[in-house]
Design an enzyme around this catalytic site. Structure first.
Site, PDB file in Angstrom:
ATOM      1  N   HIS A 225     -71.967  22.827 -19.525  1.00 54.36           N
ATOM      2  CA  HIS A 225     -71.135  22.308 -18.435  1.00 54.36           C
ATOM      3  C   HIS A 225     -70.411  21.029 -18.863  1.00 54.36           C
ATOM      4  O   HIS A 225     -69.182  20.921 -18.728  1.00 54.36           O
ATOM      5  CB  HIS A 225     -72.031  22.023 -17.221  1.00 54.36           C
ATOM      6  CG  HIS A 225     -71.307  21.456 -16.040  1.00 54.36           C
ATOM      7  ND1 HIS A 225     -70.919  22.233 -14.968  1.00 54.36           N
ATOM      8  CD2 HIS A 225     -70.898  20.192 -15.748  1.00 54.36           C
ATOM      9  CE1 HIS A 225     -70.291  21.473 -14.076  1.00 54.36           C
ATOM     10  NE2 HIS A 225     -70.276  20.225 -14.531  1.00 54.36           N
ATOM     11  N   GLU A 226     -71.173  20.069 -19.370  1.00 59.16           N
ATOM     12  CA  GLU A 226     -70.552  18.796 -19.743  1.00 59.16           C
ATOM     13  C   GLU A 226     -69.599  18.957 -20.927  1.00 59.16           C
ATOM     14  O   GLU A 226     -68.582  18.265 -21.019  1.00 59.16           O
ATOM     15  CB  GLU A 226     -71.625  17.743 -20.046  1.00 59.16           C
ATOM     16  CG  GLU A 226     -72.523  17.412 -18.863  1.00 59.16           C
ATOM     17  CD  GLU A 226     -71.765  17.009 -17.611  1.00 59.16           C
ATOM     18  OE1 GLU A 226     -70.607  16.526 -17.726  1.00 59.16           O
ATOM     19  OE2 GLU A 226     -72.311  17.180 -16.507  1.00 59.16           O
TER      20      GLU A 226
ATOM     21  N   HIS B 127     -66.312  20.042 -19.587  1.00 62.22           N
ATOM     22  CA  HIS B 127     -65.526  18.864 -19.189  1.00 62.22           C
ATOM     23  C   HIS B 127     -64.921  18.198 -20.427  1.00 62.22           C
ATOM     24  O   HIS B 127     -63.765  17.775 -20.427  1.00 62.22           O
ATOM     25  CB  HIS B 127     -66.435  17.840 -18.497  1.00 62.22           C
ATOM     26  CG  HIS B 127     -66.687  18.093 -17.045  1.00 62.22           C
ATOM     27  ND1 HIS B 127     -65.690  18.347 -16.132  1.00 62.22           N
ATOM     28  CD2 HIS B 127     -67.856  18.089 -16.333  1.00 62.22           C
ATOM     29  CE1 HIS B 127     -66.225  18.490 -14.926  1.00 62.22           C
ATOM     30  NE2 HIS B 127     -67.534  18.343 -15.022  1.00 62.22           N
TER      31      HIS B 127
ATOM     32  N   HIS C 202     -61.901  19.818 -21.667  1.00 59.34           N
ATOM     33  CA  HIS C 202     -60.764  19.541 -20.783  1.00 59.34           C
ATOM     34  C   HIS C 202     -60.049  18.266 -21.250  1.00 59.34           C
ATOM     35  O   HIS C 202     -58.818  18.165 -21.190  1.00 59.34           O
ATOM     36  CB  HIS C 202     -61.281  19.373 -19.347  1.00 59.34           C
ATOM     37  CG  HIS C 202     -60.247  19.592 -18.296  1.00 59.34           C
ATOM     38  ND1 HIS C 202     -60.512  19.403 -16.948  1.00 59.34           N
ATOM     39  CD2 HIS C 202     -58.946  19.971 -18.352  1.00 59.34           C
ATOM     40  CE1 HIS C 202     -59.426  19.664 -16.246  1.00 59.34           C
ATOM     41  NE2 HIS C 202     -58.455  20.008 -17.070  1.00 59.34           N
TER      42      HIS C 202
END
Length: 697
Positions: free
Chosen positions: A479-480, A483, A486
């Site tokens: 998940h991180e 990010h 991104h």
């Protein structure tokens, strides 16, 4: 660059490898004077822009604002990283001082009438300016930012708003510090073998390491309030009395009375947020926060949350009945308590799917899951991450990586900070020291390389042993890193729309979507290998893991959705005299099962009260989940989780464009349609409620 005499050059002149800060040359004592100097420098730049005698243009106003405050941005990036990931009393004292000072600084900018007049003039004539789509978005962001910060209010109203923002900043800093203090100051030291009943070796190792860090006697084991220890302890400990004791400490963080109690801070925060919304012409704070999001209104948010809640609660009550049956088999009659749930859910999963978390964990080595993260990025987006040793970071545990494109071009620097420590706030997050853009800075540099970091709180293993993750831990890592990608894949011109500079309920799409690739069979087969033998996870175990992916879905969804509904309730009403009474009222209204608690109770709900990033916005994880479930379905429909056509669309329309285009348009360009919540409900295992309720399953 020419550095102000009161600023340690290492704070702003980043001359480490590939432009990294020289972390080892930065001292806590440097920050106070540096902030004062940088704030003055930024003030001077703002005055130069607002007082420019030339007619306002996009370049002399908006571009100038985009690159102003470079010293302040760099100092802030270093300081807030330290405040969150490696703090101490000196940093915390300064944080309490700096947070309101920064708020006052930006309020003064918003109150600069001449500056807003320039921005407003550009906004009014935007259709005649021949702007690119990205420039239009950047102009809109600046104009809305001024308006939402009170630029159209009277001077008295602006002053009151500035005072509110300043006070809120200080309250948010205190809230987070109080939670950290409660986490740091509590531990349950175990020494007797009977106190360790049921605990697997990986957890004993982590607890022994935590005990050593806390100065406990040799042979001691510490239960701490880090999720990487407290959750597995609640899962595996056979000692119901100790589970209850640890659970009570965990759920009362921020609500223990005394200096670290957060109830008063919550009360004052909610009153000030409501006043702020009213000043700006909104009915309530939720209406203010949602005005610039995909969801738009509190009604739309609550509509989604309640649709999910009804299905989740029904499923959770079925799960509770199954757990109560297991407890009765062990001679424990009476209701399932919150400190029982994880323990008996693990037993139920083992019975239903014939595997346990402790059986799975030896196959989930931190090092291998990091490799898996990087491999997925390479196969989807063509980037390669290579660790560089010997480069100083902000803590000895932090690792540094170069990120290169297929042609070898350096795309980004990435720092991974994976282990829990008492100087780090709990949870996991991504942030940046520097965002990607292509503007020319005042020092002549052409654009900047993104410098991204991930912070996690995994239990640090004993010397010489690998760090082992739970499946949830592994998802957190993915998940991180989603990010992080991104930020690292950003390809825009202007810093304000770079990377994660998107609406709050769109920002979780790249991260939650990336989680899906963890459980792609090819990835698990390749990287889920046994810590001792190196053998891949047996297919039988892999099949069980995949079959169990929606197990405990009721519990997980109730935990989250109840927190999101309480967040919305707080922010759709006026001042609240007793926040805990409101929390209890909302939970009673929705029929919260007594066997489950909110994932984040109000006194330690840092997403919402340690700053306002996710205030009236915790729902956004679920809003983004509607998008991510539909987005991954596009790869499933293609028959290839690494389909190159879909991967190219994903990179070009989601990961690289930041906020340069409208999020709905970005999603449509990728997927060709907007999503329906059913894909998310199916992913969670809640879409087939009716069929399951009528069967033995």
């Amino acid at each position: 660059m020419t550095v102000h005499s009161k600023i340690n050059p290492a704070l702003v002149d980043w001359s480490g490898r590939n432009g990294l800060p020289q972390f080892d040359q930065v001292r806590d004592e440097d920050f106070a004077a540096a902030f004062d100097a940088a704030l003055s420098l930024h003030d001077a730049e703002i005055l130069a822009i607002s007082g420019n005698p030339e007619a306002p243009s996009f370049d002399n106003t908006i571009t100038a604002l985009e690159i102003a405050g470079d010293e302040l941005s760099r100092i802030s990036a270093l300081f807030w990283n330290r405040a969150g990931a490696h703090t101490n009393e000196v940093v915390q004292a300064l944080e309490r001082e700096i947070a309101p000072k920064m708020s006052r600084h930006y309020s003064q900018i918003a109150m600069n009438e001449a500056l807003f007049a320039r921005v407003d003039a550009l906004w009014e004539q935007r259709d005649a300016l021949d702007l690119t789509l990205e420039q239009t978005r950047v102009l809109e962001r600046h104009w809305k930012g001024f308006v939402r910060a009170g630029a159209k209010l009277s001077r008295d109203q602006q002053e009151r708003l500035a005072t509110i923002n300043e006070t809120l900043a200080g309250l948010g800093a205190r809230f987070g510090q109080n939670v950290l203090a409660d986490e740091k100051n509590w531990s349950l030291i175990l020494t007797a073998e009977e106190e360790l009943a049921g605990l697997p070796s990986f957890l004993r190792d982590a607890m022994a390491s935590a005990a050593r860090d806390r100065g406990a006697a040799e042979g001691s084991y510490a239960v701490t309030l880090s999720r990487s220890i407290i959750e597995p302890f609640l899962t595996f400990s056979s000692r119901r009395d100790l589970r209850e004791q640890a659970f009570a400490a965990w759920v009362t963080r921020g609500a223990n009375g005394g200096e670290t109690d957060n109830i008063g801070i919550v009360r004052e925060t909610l009153a000030l947020r409501f006043e702020k919304a009213q000043l700006l012409g909104y009915d309530n704070f939720a209406a203010y926060k949602l005005d610039d999001t995909m969801a738009k209104t509190p009604a739309n948010v609550n509509g989604l949350l309640m649709k999910v809640w009804a299905k989740a609660r029904t499923r959770a009550l079925e799960e509770e009945a199954s757990l109560a049956g297991l407890m009765a088999e062990e001679g424990i009659n009476g209701p399932v308590q919150p400190w029982d749930w994880r323990h008996y859910a693990e037993k139920l999963r083992e019975r239903m799917f014939d595997f346990s978390e402790s059986e799975l964990k030896p196959y989930l080595q931190l090092e291998k899951i990091i490799e898996a993260c990087f491999d997925v990025a390479n196969r989807l987006f063509g980037v390669t991450l290579t660790e560089v040793k010997g480069v100083p970071a902000y803590h000895p545990d932090v690792r540094v990586f170069e990120v290169r494109d297929q042609d070898g071009t350096l795309k980004a620097m990435f720092l991974g900070d994976y282990f829990a420590r008492s100087s780090k706030r709990s949870g996991a997050w991504m942030s940046s020291f520097q965002s990607q853009h292509r503007l020319t800075l005042k020092n002549g540099a052409e654009g900047e390389l993104p410098i991204i970091y991930n912070v996690c709180n995994f239990a640090k293993p004993a010397e010489g042993k690998p760090a082992l993750l739970s499946l949830d831990d592994a998802r957190t890592l993915f998940h991180e890193f989603g990010h992080g990608l991104h930020g690292m894949l950003s390809d825009v011109t202007y810093p304000s729309v770079s990377g994660t500079g998107v609406s709050r309920d769109f920002v979780e799409l790249p991260s939650q979507l990336y989680e899906h690739w963890l459980t792609v069979p090819d990835i698990l087969t390749r990287y889920a290998v046994h810590e001792k033998t190196g053998e891949p996870m047996p297919k039988a175990l892999l099949d069980k893991v995949l079959a169990a992916h929606t197990f405990n879905a009721g519990f997980n969804t109730v935990e989250f959705t109840s927190s999101a509904l309480v967040d919305m309730a707080f922010h759709t009403r006026g001042p609240v005299e007793d926040p805990m009474a409101v929390q209890a009222e909302v939970l009673e209204e929705i029929g919260m099962p007594s066997s489950i608690v909110m994932r984040h109770a109000t006194p330690h709900f840092q997403h919402v009260f340690s700053g306002d990033g996710y205030s009236a916005g915790y729902y956004s994880y679920m809003w983004s989940e509607v998008l991510d479930a539909d987005a991954f379905a596009a790869f499933e429909e293609s028959g290839n989780p690494f389909d190159p056509v879909m991967a190219r669309k994903l990179k070009n329309n989601i990961y690289s464009v930041g906020g340069a285009i409208d999020p709905e348009e970005a999603y449509l360009a990728f997927r060709g349609k907007l999503p329906d919540p059913e894909a998310m409900l199916k992913k969670r295992g809640l879409a087939v409620m009716a069929e399951l309720a009528g069967s033995d399953g």
